[in-house]
Motif scaffolding. Structure first.
Motif, PDB file in Angstrom:
ATOM      1  N   ALA A 264       0.827  -1.213   0.000  1.00  0.00           N
ATOM      2  CA  ALA A 264       0.000   0.000   0.000  1.00  0.00           C
ATOM      3  C   ALA A 264       0.854   1.253   0.000  1.00  0.00           C
ATOM      4  O   ALA A 264       0.508   2.262  -0.634  1.00  0.00           O
ATOM      5  N   THR A 265       2.000   1.220   0.689  1.00  0.00           N
ATOM      6  CA  THR A 265       2.880   2.388   0.740  1.00  0.00           C
ATOM      7  C   THR A 265       3.416   2.736  -0.639  1.00  0.00           C
ATOM      8  O   THR A 265       3.638   3.919  -0.954  1.00  0.00           O
ATOM      9  N   LEU A 266       3.625   1.738  -1.476  1.00  0.00           N
ATOM     10  CA  LEU A 266       4.129   2.010  -2.824  1.00  0.00           C
ATOM     11  C   LEU A 266       3.140   2.789  -3.675  1.00  0.00           C
ATOM     12  O   LEU A 266       3.503   3.294  -4.740  1.00  0.00           O
ATOM     13  N   GLU A 267       1.882   2.897  -3.213  1.00  0.00           N
ATOM     14  CA  GLU A 267       0.880   3.679  -3.939  1.00  0.00           C
ATOM     15  C   GLU A 267       0.816   5.125  -3.457  1.00  0.00           C
ATOM     16  O   GLU A 267       0.029   5.906  -3.995  1.00  0.00           O
ATOM     17  N   THR A 268       1.590   5.493  -2.449  1.00  0.00           N
ATOM     18  CA  THR A 268       1.615   6.885  -1.982  1.00  0.00           C
ATOM     19  C   THR A 268       2.322   7.758  -3.011  1.00  0.00           C
ATOM     20  O   THR A 268       3.114   7.267  -3.827  1.00  0.00           O
ATOM     21  N   PRO A 269       2.076   9.067  -3.024  1.00  0.00           N
ATOM     22  CA  PRO A 269       2.730   9.948  -3.998  1.00  0.00           C
ATOM     23  C   PRO A 269       4.251   9.862  -3.965  1.00  0.00           C
ATOM     24  O   PRO A 269       4.907   9.959  -5.003  1.00  0.00           O
ATOM     25  N   THR A 270       4.826   9.660  -2.773  1.00  0.00           N
ATOM     26  CA  THR A 270       6.287   9.607  -2.668  1.00  0.00           C
ATOM     27  C   THR A 270       6.871   8.507  -3.544  1.00  0.00           C
ATOM     28  O   THR A 270       7.882   8.707  -4.222  1.00  0.00           O
ATOM     29  N   PHE A 271       6.232   7.351  -3.547  1.00  0.00           N
ATOM     30  CA  PHE A 271       6.764   6.212  -4.301  1.00  0.00           C
ATOM     31  C   PHE A 271       6.139   6.090  -5.690  1.00  0.00           C
ATOM     32  O   PHE A 271       6.822   5.712  -6.645  1.00  0.00           O
ATOM     33  N   SER A 272       4.846   6.394  -5.818  1.00  0.00           N
ATOM     34  CA  SER A 272       4.196   6.221  -7.119  1.00  0.00           C
ATOM     35  C   SER A 272       4.751   7.172  -8.168  1.00  0.00           C
ATOM     36  O   SER A 272       4.881   6.804  -9.342  1.00  0.00           O
ATOM     37  N   GLN A 273       5.108   8.401  -7.762  1.00  0.00           N
ATOM     38  CA  GLN A 273       5.684   9.338  -8.726  1.00  0.00           C
ATOM     39  C   GLN A 273       7.061   8.876  -9.199  1.00  0.00           C
ATOM     40  O   GLN A 273       7.391   8.991 -10.383  1.00  0.00           O
ATOM     41  N   LYS A 274       7.853   8.334  -8.271  1.00  0.00           N
ATOM     42  CA  LYS A 274       9.159   7.798  -8.680  1.00  0.00           C
ATOM     43  C   LYS A 274       8.986   6.606  -9.608  1.00  0.00           C
ATOM     44  O   LYS A 274       9.702   6.470 -10.603  1.00  0.00           O
ATOM     45  N   ARG A 275       8.023   5.727  -9.274  1.00  0.00           N
ATOM     46  CA  ARG A 275       7.797   4.562 -10.117  1.00  0.00           C
ATOM     47  C   ARG A 275       7.293   4.971 -11.494  1.00  0.00           C
ATOM     48  O   ARG A 275       7.682   4.394 -12.506  1.00  0.00           O
ATOM     49  N   GLN A 276       6.445   5.996 -11.545  1.00  0.00           N
ATOM     50  CA  GLN A 276       5.929   6.456 -12.826  1.00  0.00           C
ATOM     51  C   GLN A 276       7.037   7.059 -13.680  1.00  0.00           C
ATOM     52  O   GLN A 276       7.089   6.814 -14.894  1.00  0.00           O
ATOM     53  N   ARG A 277       7.941   7.805 -13.060  1.00  0.00           N
ATOM     54  CA  ARG A 277       9.064   8.361 -13.816  1.00  0.00           C
ATOM     55  C   ARG A 277       9.970   7.242 -14.339  1.00  0.00           C
ATOM     56  O   ARG A 277      10.431   7.294 -15.490  1.00  0.00           O
ATOM     57  N   THR A 278      10.224   6.255 -13.516  1.00  0.00           N
ATOM     58  CA  THR A 278      11.066   5.134 -13.949  1.00  0.00           C
ATOM     59  C   THR A 278      10.397   4.362 -15.082  1.00  0.00           C
ATOM     60  O   THR A 278      11.040   4.011 -16.074  1.00  0.00           O
ATOM     61  N   LEU A 279       9.093   4.108 -14.941  1.00  0.00           N
ATOM     62  CA  LEU A 279       8.370   3.371 -15.978  1.00  0.00           C
ATOM     63  C   LEU A 279       8.325   4.153 -17.278  1.00  0.00           C
ATOM     64  O   LEU A 279       8.503   3.586 -18.373  1.00  0.00           O
ATOM     65  N   ASP A 280       8.127   5.457 -17.197  1.00  0.00           N
ATOM     66  CA  ASP A 280       8.100   6.296 -18.396  1.00  0.00           C
ATOM     67  C   ASP A 280       9.460   6.276 -19.093  1.00  0.00           C
ATOM     68  O   ASP A 280       9.541   6.172 -20.320  1.00  0.00           O
ATOM     69  N   MET A 281      10.530   6.352 -18.301  1.00  0.00           N
ATOM     70  CA  MET A 281      11.872   6.337 -18.882  1.00  0.00           C
ATOM     71  C   MET A 281      12.154   4.992 -19.558  1.00  0.00           C
ATOM     72  O   MET A 281      12.706   4.942 -20.676  1.00  0.00           O
ATOM     73  N   LEU A 282      11.765   3.891 -18.924  1.00  0.00           N
ATOM     74  CA  LEU A 282      12.007   2.564 -19.503  1.00  0.00           C
ATOM     75  C   LEU A 282      11.208   2.367 -20.792  1.00  0.00           C
ATOM     76  O   LEU A 282      11.728   1.831 -21.777  1.00  0.00           O
ATOM     77  N   ILE A 283       9.947   2.792 -20.779  1.00  0.00           N
ATOM     78  CA  ILE A 283       9.109   2.605 -21.970  1.00  0.00           C
ATOM     79  C   ILE A 283       9.621   3.453 -23.128  1.00  0.00           C
ATOM     80  O   ILE A 283       9.689   2.983 -24.271  1.00  0.00           O
ATOM     81  N   ARG A 284       9.992   4.701 -22.867  1.00  0.00           N
ATOM     82  CA  ARG A 284      10.500   5.553 -23.942  1.00  0.00           C
ATOM     83  C   ARG A 284      11.831   5.027 -24.485  1.00  0.00           C
ATOM     84  O   ARG A 284      12.073   5.054 -25.700  1.00  0.00           O
ATOM     85  N   SER A 285      12.691   4.558 -23.591  1.00  0.00           N
ATOM     86  CA  SER A 285      13.964   3.996 -24.041  1.00  0.00           C
ATOM     87  C   SER A 285      13.746   2.754 -24.887  1.00  0.00           C
ATOM     88  O   SER A 285      14.383   2.574 -25.943  1.00  0.00           O
ATOM     89  N   LEU A 286      12.831   1.902 -24.456  1.00  0.00           N
ATOM     90  CA  LEU A 286      12.532   0.689 -25.217  1.00  0.00           C
ATOM     91  C   LEU A 286      11.879   1.024 -26.555  1.00  0.00           C
ATOM     92  O   LEU A 286      12.155   0.382 -27.582  1.00  0.00           O
ATOM     93  N   TYR A 287      11.049   2.052 -26.565  1.00  0.00           N
ATOM     94  CA  TYR A 287      10.402   2.485 -27.800  1.00  0.00           C
ATOM     95  C   TYR A 287      11.437   2.983 -28.818  1.00  0.00           C
ATOM     96  O   TYR A 287      11.370   2.657 -30.011  1.00  0.00           O
ATOM     97  N   GLN A 288      12.401   3.772 -28.358  1.00  0.00           N
ATOM     98  CA  GLN A 288      13.434   4.283 -29.259  1.00  0.00           C
ATOM     99  C   GLN A 288      14.322   3.163 -29.797  1.00  0.00           C
ATOM    100  O   GLN A 288      14.802   3.234 -30.924  1.00  0.00           O
ATOM    101  N   ASP A 289      14.526   2.114 -29.003  1.00  0.00           N
ATOM    102  CA  ASP A 289      15.344   0.995 -29.477  1.00  0.00           C
ATOM    103  C   ASP A 289      14.593   0.129 -30.474  1.00  0.00           C
ATOM    104  O   ASP A 289      15.206  -0.446 -31.387  1.00  0.00           O
TER     105      ASP A 289
END
Length: 984
Positions: free
Chosen positions: A368-393
């Motif tokens: 449940a803590t991973l759904e708080t803004p502190t962690f969810s925003q970091k996870r969203q940034r990481t996921l966005d970076m991974l998806i964009r990097s994979l898309y460019q490759d």
């Protein structure tokens, strides 16, 4: 259209009895302030404090409490879809960009539903905001397109159309995306605090713990040597002993857990702040604080710990007098609600139950803590970076590849390949499967997936386990409702009354076609909507009169015998709804096209189902109903629910669903208010369930894959305050349900082949039960459904999943759904009626319904010893807990009345040498006190040791477990010598 309206009769029965819906069970937010020894304020913070329910009516005492809702939420073996269903199997992956130019990935596989011979599509949409997962039905005659899948996920507009990815290496990248959801292994801090310590420096400076603290650590797990440790290490040094020489480790339901114990981490006399210890425990999301001292001593507060990372504290106190543990949970205010709720009082005398409860609570808390803004925003940034990097490759390679295979990217998901490329495609699929299986094996060996049944016991009873109610039911069910312990069912052969173990009784013949019904025992009423189209009518019957016809075996009523039971002005109705809490009056809203007809009946206590009312009341209760008003809508409603206002005078509301919206209509004025607008092209309305949180009305709006909770605030000037609230939330089902049942703390979604079970307070998934050919029958009290298989409590996720190298476009022979072995060729598979008792779901006893109309009258006779013998009937009308209570009371009476020892039965003599077994709190296995042999709870070990742990007599199982022998597939039962009593 009529078929759709007929299905509403099932959805309309939902959520009538659901237990109490209250967030108070999960604590309340408080401002906690900590001060030093001089009284100076150090720190302050807002935390949700869970200290057990404060309900004055609770009568739990330490040692007698037993919960049914201690479950891991969002368990990995239900949520890690890519690892479970995709990896190592032939599937398709697509890449594209949405209208906002954000890249996304889509994965689709045709798989078996947990080896239950039910082929269906599993789809995962990977976006920067997270993953979305849905199941779609498989049809051998209709192909599925990528566009239709994305449309079901509310993604209709694209900047670039999706294109298929053929590289086998994409599996590794998608597995990395799935791992961003969170780790499957956990590290928890354990901090020892002496009595009177008020600062973290004092707590971290304790070199050793007390004897009770050591017993607590032994309860949590095993002591392991860190040097050379090959399991999950939780950030500890396993080479040079820089983080201590030993630690506490355990495996719980497949999750590896490493505890950072303060007294086991390096201690420094020069460093008063003990930075090395704080470096580990201060960076744990969850920390257990074991505090010595009495309850009257100064209590621990989270503000005493200087940490910006720890969000959850579990305060544990040990009481030597009664050998019990007391638990208190502190959660940072932003952490979403998570279960299980603490008992009242939060005292545990059973140490094994305490360990299981604490570990489940802490694992759910970290998720449940991973759904708080502190962690969810970091996870969203990481996921966005991974998806964009994979898309460019991936995109440059897709532009270079231009063959026949790429042209299918936006048409069929699993097409037949052209002959010219079939061999090349088969070779690619073989390499795709080989790489995926190797990756799956590597991930498993590393411990990055759960061995989910390694420590799970098969003998654990789950609240959603079903009981066999009626075998080989040959008729098609239209609708039904419970009547006492019986079931009144509308079928193609007429209206039947069914009871467990007794032949069915026909109440009405097949000329009367009932599409929707309610049995109201307290009001002595049977309400039914009959026929179809313009001939539809609402009929009301006196329940006592129907029962009299059954008892006297008079002529079976037909459609033409019900003229006096028709309610006026209801001709042509296609739907009706009643208020679920009809204390002072019964309200009925009848929908006739786009018109709503409001009818009421004042509550009369003399019309309850008693012998005097049968003699005094007229046979037809039509005259007791009063027409109130007519309300016009813009369109005919598809779903309709009555919502009780706080006063019940002029603030009652009607929730209706039509077109793309849910509206609230005031019963007194007819004014309508927009509650929710559905922003999708196609809408499949499922239900609108009225729930009352602490007396205030709320609605669960269910449509498509979405279930949304909306709070309806107290009314202001006759109109409800409809606005966004912090209490509102929504979640998505994995499959589109056709009915939803609410039984707090659970909410159950019924599909054609599964029951998806979630928690009402947060929408977290608890379990998914695969039930072939499922049809919900009734749910106003106990839940009845028709299917070819029952619902078992043990997870079926350990079954071997199919792995076919051939294209899953057309399932092979062993992939197709099979009929049971008992059915002959050309014969329709037998479908049975099953029941899930509501008392099992809500976790406590409820007001029992009236006695079944079919139950024989029995008189308890008294034996020579003065003990009342149990009446023998063909119907098992008692619940499992009642049977256990009777058996326990009889046993105590026998032991109290008989002076000489009870003679052993043959079964007891046969098992005389079987040693008494004790449960191991850490391994979930069973240890014998006379030997070191460990009896595993797995099915293989069960087969080897069943002569020690089970009874071969089906009657023994039925009497000991309080259910029919066919209720559960198998059962592990401990045969203690002192527990075997002959009750004949």
């Amino acid at each position: 259209l009529m078929k759709r309206f007929c299905s509403r009769s099932v959805s309309e029965d939902l959520g009538c009895r659901r237990g109490d819906f209250s967030r108070k069970h999960y604590g309340s937010v408080e401002l906690l302030i900590s001060s030093d020894a001089d009284g100076a304020i150090q720190r302050a913070g807002r935390f949700r404090v869970e200290n057990g329910s404060s309900d004055e009516n609770t009568d739990y005492t330490p040692g007698t409490w037993h919960r049914t809702d201690v479950h891991l939420e969002n368990p990995e073996y239900h949520t890690r879809w890519y690892f479970k269903y995709f990896l190592g199997k032939v599937h398709q992956n697509y890449i594209g960009t949405d209208a906002e130019k954000n890249p996304f990935f889509l994965s689709v596989v045709l798989s078996d539903q947990n080896n239950q011979r039910i082929p269906q599509y599993h789809s995962i949409l990977w976006r920067k905001t997270g993953t979305q997962k849905i199941c779609l039905p498989y049809s051998p005659t209709k192909t599925l397109s990528v566009k239709s899948i994305l449309s079901a996920m509310s993604l209709d507009k694209f900047e670039k159309s999706p294109r298929e990815i053929f590289h086998p290496e994409i599996q590794k990248d998608l597995l990395v995306l799935e791992e961003q959801e969170g780790s499957v292994n956990f590290k928890f801090g354990v901090l020892y605090a002496k009595d009177g310590q008020l600062t973290d420096d004092e707590m971290f400076s304790n070199e050793t713990g007390s004897e009770s603290f050591q017993r607590f650590l032994h309860l949590l797990g095993d002591t392991v040597t860190l040097k050379g440790w090959t399991g999950y290490r939780g950030g500890l040094d396993t080479k040079n002993d820089t983080t201590g020489t030993c630690s506490i480790y355990t495996i719980f339901q497949g999750h590896e857990i490493m505890f950072h114990v303060s007294t086991m981490l390096p201690y420094s006399r020069e460093n008063k702040q003990q930075v090395e210890r704080k470096r580990h425990i201060g960076n744990d999301i969850v920390t257990i604080v074991f505090q010595e001292g009495e309850e009257s001593s100064p209590a621990f507060k989270p503000s005493m710990i200087r940490s910006h990372f720890t969000h959850i504290f579990a305060l544990v106190r040990y009481n030597k007098q009664n050998d019990s543990y007391r638990l208190k949970i502190f959660s940072e205010e932003s952490v979403p609600l998570f279960g299980p709720p603490l008992p009242s009082p939060p005292v545990f005398t059973n140490h094994q139950e305490f360990r299981d409860f604490v570990l489940v609570k802490l694992i759910n808390g970290e998720k449940a803590t991973l759904e708080t803004p502190t962690f969810s925003q970091k996870r969203q940034r990481t996921l966005d970076m991974l998806i964009r990097s994979l898309y460019q490759d991936m995109m440059p390679d897709l532009h270079r590849v231009n063959n026949m295979l790429n042209r299918r990217s936006f048409s069929d998901v699993l097409p037949e390949s052209p002959k010219s490329t079939r061999k090349k495609e088969e070779a690619r699929q073989a390499e795709f499967v080989r790489l995926g299986q190797a990756l799956k094996l590597k991930t498993t060996v590393k411990g990055d997936t759960t061995a989910h049944l390694a420590t799970t016991s098969f003998c654990k009873k789950e609240p959603w386990e079903s009981q066999s109610f009626c075998s080989n039911f040959p008729h098609e069910v239209v609708c039904a409702d419970s009547w006492g312990q019986s079931l009144l069912v509308s079928t193609d052969a007429g209206i039947l009354l069914i009871d467990d173990g007794q032949p069915s009784v026909q109440v009405f013949d097949k000329t009367l076609q009932i599409k929707q019904m309610h049995v109201l025992e307290a009001l002595d009423l049977l309400i039914a909507r009959t026929d179809k189209g313009k001939d539809s009518r609402l009929l009301v019957f006196r329940l006592s009169a129907v029962q009299k016809d059954i008892e006297t075996k008079q002529i079976i009523r037909s459609k033409y015998d019900c003229r006096e039971n028709k309610l006026e002005r209801t001709k042509g109705c296609h739907l009706y709804a009643i208020n679920t809490h009809h204390g002072s009056e019964l309200r009925i809203v009848v929908a006739i096209r786009n018109k709503l007809l409001l009818v009421t009946k004042k509550y009369n206590p003399h019309h309850s189902l008693t012998s005097s009312s049968v003699l005094s009341s007229p046979e037809s209760p039509v005259e007791e109903f009063q027409y109130i008003r007519e309300i016009c809508l813009s369109d005919p409603p598809v779903v309709m629910t009555l919502v009780d206002g706080p006063t019940g005078e002029s603030d009652n509301m009607i929730c209706v669903a039509y077109r793309h919206q849910f509206d609230l209509v005031n019963e007194s004025t007819g004014e309508s208010y927009r509650l929710h607008h559905v922003e999708t092209n196609k809408v499949n309305f499922v239900a609108a369930i009225d729930v009352y949180e602490d007396g205030e009305a709320g609605l669960l709006l269910c449509y498509n894959y979405v279930c949304q909770y909306r709070k309806v605030y107290p009314f202001s000037g006759g109109s409800p305050l409809i606005q966004p609230s912090a209490y509102d939330f929504q979640f998505s089902w994995n499959q589109v349900p056709y009915a939803v049942v609410c039984a707090f703390p659970y909410i159950l979604a019924f599909t054609t082949d599964s029951i998806e079970i979630r928690l009402v307070v947060n929408g977290n998934l608890v379990h998914t039960a695969v039930v072939p050919e499922l049809q919900l029958v009734a749910s106003r009290s106990d839940i009845y459904f028709k299917a070819t298989a029952a619902v078992s409590g043990s997870s079926d996720s350990s079954s071997k999943e199919m792995s076919s190298k051939s294209s899953p476009q057309t399932p092979t022979a062993y992939e197709k759904p099979e009929c049971p072995l008992s059915s002959l060729e050309g014969e329709i598979p037998c479908r049975n009626l099953y029941k899930i008792p509501l008392s099992n779901l809500v976790g406590r006893s409820i007001e029992r319904p009236l006695k079944s109309p079919l139950a024989p009258k029995v008189i308890a006779t008294t034996t020579s010893s003065g003990i009342a013998s149990l009446p023998v009937t063909h119907s098992l009308s008692l619940s499992r807990m009642e049977i256990k209570e009777i058996a326990s009371r009889t046993r105590k009476e026998l032991l109290g009345l008989l002076d000489e020892p009870i003679p052993r039965t043959e079964s007891a003599q046969k098992h005389k040498k079987v040693p008494r077994r004790q449960s191991d709190p850490k391994q979930g296995a069973v240890r014998s006190t006379s030997s070191d042999r460990i009896i595993s709870s797995s099915f293989e070990s069960y087969s080897e040791t069943r002569h020690l742990s089970t009874s071969s007599d089906p009657d023994t199982l039925a009497h000991r477990e309080g259910s029919s022998p066919s209720s559960y597939p198998f059962q592990l039962i401990s045969l203690y010598d002192e527990d075997i009593i002959d009750l004949k």
